[in-house]
Design a protein around this motif. Structure first.
Motif, PDB file in Angstrom:
ATOM      1  N   UNK A   1      80.616 -59.276 -59.235  1.00 44.40           N
ATOM      2  CA  UNK A   1      81.146 -60.347 -60.072  1.00 44.40           C
ATOM      3  C   UNK A   1      80.675 -60.105 -61.506  1.00 44.40           C
ATOM      4  N   UNK A   2      81.512 -60.506 -62.428  1.00 45.88           N
ATOM      5  CA  UNK A   2      81.192 -60.447 -63.848  1.00 45.88           C
ATOM      6  C   UNK A   2      80.885 -61.869 -64.296  1.00 45.88           C
TER       7      UNK A   2
ATOM      8  N   UNK B   1      86.556 -63.834 -62.973  1.00 47.06           N
ATOM      9  CA  UNK B   1      87.177 -63.094 -61.870  1.00 47.06           C
ATOM     10  C   UNK B   1      87.746 -61.756 -62.332  1.00 47.06           C
ATOM     11  N   UNK B   2      87.602 -60.762 -61.496  1.00 48.29           N
ATOM     12  CA  UNK B   2      88.047 -59.410 -61.827  1.00 48.29           C
ATOM     13  C   UNK B   2      89.410 -59.081 -61.232  1.00 48.29           C
TER      14      UNK B   2
ATOM     15  N   UNK C   1      87.062 -52.613 -55.662  1.00 41.49           N
ATOM     16  CA  UNK C   1      85.725 -53.041 -55.247  1.00 41.49           C
ATOM     17  C   UNK C   1      85.321 -54.390 -55.825  1.00 41.49           C
ATOM     18  N   UNK C   2      86.289 -55.183 -56.288  1.00 37.53           N
ATOM     19  CA  UNK C   2      85.959 -56.492 -56.867  1.00 37.53           C
ATOM     20  C   UNK C   2      85.329 -57.428 -55.850  1.00 37.53           C
TER      21      UNK C   2
ATOM     22  N   UNK D   1      76.692 -60.636 -70.962  1.00 34.95           N
ATOM     23  CA  UNK D   1      77.580 -60.361 -69.835  1.00 34.95           C
ATOM     24  C   UNK D   1      76.758 -59.593 -68.816  1.00 34.95           C
ATOM     25  N   UNK D   2      76.924 -59.945 -67.562  1.00 28.78           N
ATOM     26  CA  UNK D   2      76.209 -59.242 -66.498  1.00 28.78           C
ATOM     27  C   UNK D   2      77.175 -58.951 -65.354  1.00 28.78           C
ATOM     28  N   UNK D   3      77.022 -57.762 -64.796  1.00 31.73           N
ATOM     29  CA  UNK D   3      77.700 -57.434 -63.556  1.00 31.73           C
ATOM     30  C   UNK D   3      76.653 -57.539 -62.456  1.00 31.73           C
TER      31      UNK D   3
END
Length: 159
Positions: free
Chosen positions: A100-101, A89-90, A95-96, A124-126
């Protein structure tokens, strides 16, 4: 983020789906057609996507796409297993609600173009959230790094 389980499941399915395509494409198990490639690869990505490879080289979407497209059938027996998918969670990040990360491990075997051919990566991916119900995601930023040899040595590539 109201329902982390919903996004975790959607991310896991998306990550596994892309990597199943990689198994099929690099293994030469699917037709080398634009239709297959566009449906199973290109449609998943934002055209501004960036991939940072484990060695630190950054590729824009077109470089990444062309590299994958040119690799059809290049690695017979290639297989990927995805492990430890986790949505991060950001919080109150601007703009979260639209991104999602996600972190995960990618274990590869018979990857002819990697050294060693049996290897593991932390990724890691956004993802951009395109739709919430059902959850639809687009790959926007990917950063991979090699897992330490000590981690790869204690696990197996029996998948």
């Amino acid at each position: 983020m109201q329902d982390i389980a919903k996004y975790t499941e959607a991310a896991r399915l998306e990550i596994e789906g892309l990597h199943t395509f990689f198994d099929d494409w690099f293994g030469g198990l699917v037709d080398k057609s634009d239709q297959v490639f566009d449906e199973r690869f290109s449609a998943r990505f934002d055209t501004d996507c960036i991939l940072i490879q484990p060695g630190g080289v950054a590729l824009g979407y077109d470089q990444f796409k062309n590299g994958v497209k040119g690799g059809h059938g290049s690695s017979p027996g290639f297989k990927v297993q995805i492990r430890n998918v986790e949505v991060r969670p950001l919080g109150n990040t601007p703009n979260a609600d639209n991104i999602i990360l996600v972190t995960y491990e990618e274990w590869q075997k018979n990857a002819i173009n990697s050294s060693p051919p049996n290897n593991g990566r932390a990724a890691s991916v956004i993802f951009k959230i395109v739709q919430n119900d059902p959850v639809t995601l687009k790959w926007y930023h990917i950063h991979e790094t090699w897992l330490p040899k000590s981690v790869m040595d204690v696990d197996d590539f029996d998948f």
